[in-house]
Design a protein around this motif. Sequence first.
Motif: not given
Length: 231
Positions: A62-77
Amino acid sequence: MNCLIVDDNKLARTAMKQLASHVEQLHVLGECASALEAYNVLQKEKVDLLLLDIEMPGMSGLELTRNLGKKGPVIIFTTVKKDYAVEAFELNVADYLIKPVSPARFIQAIDKAKEICESQAQEVQSTDSEFVFIRDNGVLKRIRIDEILYLEAMGDYVKLHTTQKFHAIHTTLKAVEEKLPPGKFMRVHRSYIVALDKIESIEDGTIIIHKNAVPVADAYRAALNSKLNLL
């Protein structure tokens, strides 16, 4: 799609890699045992999709996803618990898989991720300034520029209003503004862009377009007046 598997459990990473090996459109770029390791990989490599565990030592998924924001890749948990489903939804991830993951459920999640990846580059693209393409329920639809009345920012979405209906696009107003022909459209408020040739009247700081009222902010009023053919 270039895929990165992130899980502190080696057996879980192996299982996810095995599932991914049966999907032709997936290329497993690598695997990471921690969110921090994944973050470092993302700074160097082009990754389209993260298969990301949530509960990990140090930085959580969750923290990684927040840190990446909209610039990150598509995420599947990928997780053994259902407890984080609400937070996952708020973070706009593509899907939420409960381990152990069946092949059918995995493919379903990958299909969602693929749609998002394909749409990100084409969410709003102009072609010879005559059309835009928008993603509507997983389908790319073409809309004529001259059918657009105005655009309205709504949180993480933009409502594109036409004479017939409106479309909700997961993007920012700034991103849309950059892809529309500037001679035909103008921002008149931090939350609104209007088609100049669709303006019917302006009164008391309000634009009327197709019986809809659009506010004009003071900061944009002078620029708007200069665009209009005032007599």
